[in-house]
Design a protein around this motif. Sequence first.
Motif, PDB file in Angstrom:
ATOM      1  N   GLY A 144       0.231  -1.113  -0.409  1.00 28.94           N
ATOM      2  CA  GLY A 144      -0.190  -0.232   0.122  1.00 28.94           C
ATOM      3  C   GLY A 144       0.827   1.661   0.077  1.00 28.94           C
ATOM      4  O   GLY A 144       0.504   2.246  -0.935  1.00 28.94           O
ATOM      5  N   MET A 145       1.680   1.649   1.058  1.00 29.51           N
ATOM      6  CA  MET A 145       3.170   2.262   0.930  1.00 29.51           C
ATOM      7  C   MET A 145       2.955   2.493  -0.753  1.00 29.51           C
ATOM      8  O   MET A 145       3.993   3.862  -0.981  1.00 29.51           O
ATOM      9  CB  MET A 145       3.819   1.680   1.874  1.00 29.51           C
ATOM     10  N   MET A 146       4.057   2.047  -1.287  1.00 31.09           N
ATOM     11  CA  MET A 146       4.655   1.523  -2.060  1.00 31.09           C
ATOM     12  C   MET A 146       3.854   2.056  -3.099  1.00 31.09           C
ATOM     13  O   MET A 146       4.254   2.755  -4.327  1.00 31.09           O
ATOM     14  CB  MET A 146       5.104   0.324  -2.967  1.00 31.09           C
ATOM     15  N   GLU A 147       2.731   1.844  -3.582  1.00 25.58           N
ATOM     16  CA  GLU A 147       1.427   1.904  -4.496  1.00 25.58           C
ATOM     17  C   GLU A 147       1.400   3.481  -4.376  1.00 25.58           C
ATOM     18  O   GLU A 147       0.972   4.374  -5.394  1.00 25.58           O
ATOM     19  CB  GLU A 147       0.080   1.627  -4.321  1.00 25.58           C
ATOM     20  N   ALA A 148       1.320   4.332  -3.379  1.00 28.63           N
ATOM     21  CA  ALA A 148       0.613   6.136  -2.627  1.00 28.63           C
ATOM     22  C   ALA A 148       2.440   6.719  -3.560  1.00 28.63           C
ATOM     23  O   ALA A 148       2.413   7.793  -3.632  1.00 28.63           O
ATOM     24  CB  ALA A 148       1.325   5.772  -1.495  1.00 28.63           C
ATOM     25  N   PHE A 153       1.532  -2.793  -9.683  1.00 26.94           N
ATOM     26  CA  PHE A 153       1.624  -4.193  -9.064  1.00 26.94           C
ATOM     27  C   PHE A 153       0.661  -4.672 -10.224  1.00 26.94           C
ATOM     28  O   PHE A 153      -0.005  -3.853 -10.833  1.00 26.94           O
ATOM     29  CB  PHE A 153       0.940  -4.178  -7.714  1.00 26.94           C
ATOM     30  N   PHE A 154       0.671  -5.879 -11.183  1.00 27.16           N
ATOM     31  CA  PHE A 154       0.305  -6.757 -11.690  1.00 27.16           C
ATOM     32  C   PHE A 154       0.396  -7.817 -11.512  1.00 27.16           C
ATOM     33  O   PHE A 154       0.551  -8.919 -10.986  1.00 27.16           O
ATOM     34  CB  PHE A 154       1.209  -6.329 -13.245  1.00 27.16           C
ATOM     35  N   THR A 155      -0.782  -8.438 -12.024  1.00 28.33           N
ATOM     36  CA  THR A 155      -1.340 -10.284 -12.052  1.00 28.33           C
ATOM     37  C   THR A 155      -0.829 -10.657 -13.141  1.00 28.33           C
ATOM     38  O   THR A 155      -0.019  -9.751 -13.831  1.00 28.33           O
ATOM     39  CB  THR A 155      -2.403  -9.950 -12.121  1.00 28.33           C
ATOM     40  N   PRO A 156      -0.342 -11.968 -13.131  1.00 28.64           N
ATOM     41  CA  PRO A 156       0.124 -12.586 -13.865  1.00 28.64           C
ATOM     42  C   PRO A 156      -0.386 -12.453 -15.438  1.00 28.64           C
ATOM     43  O   PRO A 156       0.421 -12.662 -16.256  1.00 28.64           O
ATOM     44  CB  PRO A 156      -0.478 -14.210 -13.753  1.00 28.64           C
ATOM     45  N   GLU A 157      -1.533 -11.993 -15.743  1.00 30.44           N
ATOM     46  CA  GLU A 157      -1.724 -11.774 -17.430  1.00 30.44           C
ATOM     47  C   GLU A 157      -1.861 -10.009 -17.126  1.00 30.44           C
ATOM     48  O   GLU A 157      -2.402  -9.635 -18.564  1.00 30.44           O
ATOM     49  CB  GLU A 157      -3.692 -11.362 -16.725  1.00 30.44           C
ATOM     50  N   GLY A 158      -0.922  -9.218 -16.264  1.00 29.89           N
ATOM     51  CA  GLY A 158      -0.575  -7.614 -17.078  1.00 29.89           C
ATOM     52  C   GLY A 158      -2.075  -7.046 -16.140  1.00 29.89           C
ATOM     53  O   GLY A 158      -1.944  -5.884 -16.984  1.00 29.89           O
ATOM     54  N   ALA A 173       2.074 -10.354  -9.260  1.00 29.66           N
ATOM     55  CA  ALA A 173       2.932 -11.619 -10.323  1.00 29.66           C
ATOM     56  C   ALA A 173       4.443 -10.448 -10.649  1.00 29.66           C
ATOM     57  O   ALA A 173       5.635 -10.950 -10.890  1.00 29.66           O
ATOM     58  CB  ALA A 173       2.069 -11.932 -11.385  1.00 29.66           C
ATOM     59  N   SER A 174       4.067  -9.191 -10.491  1.00 30.05           N
ATOM     60  CA  SER A 174       5.348  -8.222 -10.524  1.00 30.05           C
ATOM     61  C   SER A 174       5.236  -7.055 -10.962  1.00 30.05           C
ATOM     62  O   SER A 174       3.469  -6.541  -9.787  1.00 30.05           O
ATOM     63  CB  SER A 174       5.863  -8.336 -12.245  1.00 30.05           C
ATOM     64  N   MET A 175       6.031  -6.303 -10.522  1.00 26.77           N
ATOM     65  CA  MET A 175       6.095  -4.759  -9.991  1.00 26.77           C
ATOM     66  C   MET A 175       7.021  -3.898 -10.616  1.00 26.77           C
ATOM     67  O   MET A 175       7.912  -4.364 -11.483  1.00 26.77           O
ATOM     68  CB  MET A 175       6.162  -4.948  -8.764  1.00 26.77           C
ATOM     69  N   ASP A 176       6.291  -2.830 -10.987  1.00 26.67           N
ATOM     70  CA  ASP A 176       7.084  -1.505 -11.700  1.00 26.67           C
ATOM     71  C   ASP A 176       6.823  -0.156 -10.786  1.00 26.67           C
ATOM     72  O   ASP A 176       6.451   0.322 -10.791  1.00 26.67           O
ATOM     73  CB  ASP A 176       6.581  -1.688 -13.017  1.00 26.67           C
ATOM     74  N   THR A 177       8.571  -0.595 -10.638  1.00 26.69           N
ATOM     75  CA  THR A 177       8.753   0.631  -9.866  1.00 26.69           C
ATOM     76  C   THR A 177       9.245   2.231 -11.098  1.00 26.69           C
ATOM     77  O   THR A 177      10.225   2.911 -10.147  1.00 26.69           O
ATOM     78  CB  THR A 177      10.101   0.268  -9.040  1.00 26.69           C
ATOM     79  N   THR A 178       9.332   2.439 -12.552  1.00 21.41           N
ATOM     80  CA  THR A 178       9.683   3.024 -12.572  1.00 21.41           C
ATOM     81  C   THR A 178       9.091   4.375 -12.661  1.00 21.41           C
ATOM     82  O   THR A 178       9.969   5.713 -12.873  1.00 21.41           O
ATOM     83  CB  THR A 178      10.232   2.968 -14.622  1.00 21.41           C
ATOM     84  N   GLU A 179       7.959   4.308 -12.399  1.00 18.05           N
ATOM     85  CA  GLU A 179       6.924   5.452 -12.360  1.00 18.05           C
ATOM     86  C   GLU A 179       7.127   6.139 -10.886  1.00 18.05           C
ATOM     87  O   GLU A 179       6.474   7.474 -10.420  1.00 18.05           O
ATOM     88  CB  GLU A 179       5.858   5.722 -12.245  1.00 18.05           C
ATOM     89  N   MET A 180       7.946   5.935  -9.616  1.00 17.13           N
ATOM     90  CA  MET A 180       7.959   6.039  -8.430  1.00 17.13           C
ATOM     91  C   MET A 180       8.317   7.684  -8.240  1.00 17.13           C
ATOM     92  O   MET A 180       9.413   7.596  -9.843  1.00 17.13           O
ATOM     93  CB  MET A 180       8.710   5.558  -7.558  1.00 17.13           C
TER      94      MET A 180
END
Length: 381
Positions: A144-148, A153-158, A173-180
Amino acid sequence: MPGTIIIAPDSFKGSLTSSEVAQAIYEGIMDVRPDCKTRTICMSDGGDGMIRALEGCIQAEKVCLHVHGPIGRTVEASYLIADGTAIIEMAQASGLTCIEVSERNPLKTSTYGTGEIILHALGRGCRRFIIGLGGSATNDAGCGMMEALGCRFFTPEGKEITGCNGESLISIASMDTTEMDRRLAGCSFTAACDVDAVFTGPEGAVQVFAAQKGADASMMNELEKGMKSYESVILKQYGTRLSEIKGSGAAGGMGGCLHTFFNAEMHKGADLILEMTGFSEALKQADLVITGEGRIDRQTFMGKAPSEIAARAASEGTPAIAIGGIVENGIEESHRKSFKAILPICPRPASEEELSEAMNPETAKRNIRRTIATYLADKSI
């Protein structure tokens, strides 16, 4: 010669803040030893009460704001800014005290509000962060903190997962931190906690702490599956083995989140507070230290504030005593080397009715004052 006493208690949870305990101790000292000099250093292990403990002891600005609480309802929170460092108590935004007992459910609670505090502090120019872990209502592994902060965050289906909470973990299934938030790249983090819990397993976040956050057996099973699944994602994407890192399970996995994404240093909360408040210097001038907490038991001697204080006092040859709302039977005998005395403030054994009355703040204050006065009345320091 009048003596010098350091008053350094933790809070009596559910009854008194550390400053209220300290005031009651002070009054007990003055009742029988008005010639004594005293210095008060309020304590915390990094959980709820850390801000209150520090604001009277260090030069800092207190900042108040409104954020999303554990279940999304707006709550008022505060943090401290001291020389460019943000001191944040996650319990202010994501703690058990933010919700009613009937609302406790770690599958549904989120640390989003803690992320909002970090964002606010970034806007105030802070680039160093001390995050107190403890008293949380959450078991979302910090997602939740990371989302803020801008993580996705993504499911296996994207499919993107939003509104991250404890039950979201099994789907990640994966996370993307490029927009943090880009400002985070130049920041340093320190996690303050008083537990060594790892991420999963018998000594992990769920098994040790989820029940007190409202989880029943079914919820705990679901949470553990989610934590293990997310742990494997972290290992695959970042190479971090959270099961081997002490403290990674603190605050429902927040410790592991801070370590993984921010390379946070993990420190005992009590040690940090003692360093920040100048306890070691004060100790050199002291003849006695009085500490304590609501319940003194075996856990007290596993890194909590009173045991850390006793260890430091012993290194200077200064006697220490502890007071407790409840003192586990036999604990004084097994820890005589730590404390000169461990004093319960209510009779033992006590009935449920007596314990309930003892928790009343005014009753607790009177009992602390009486206990300290009685002990010091025939003692020389």
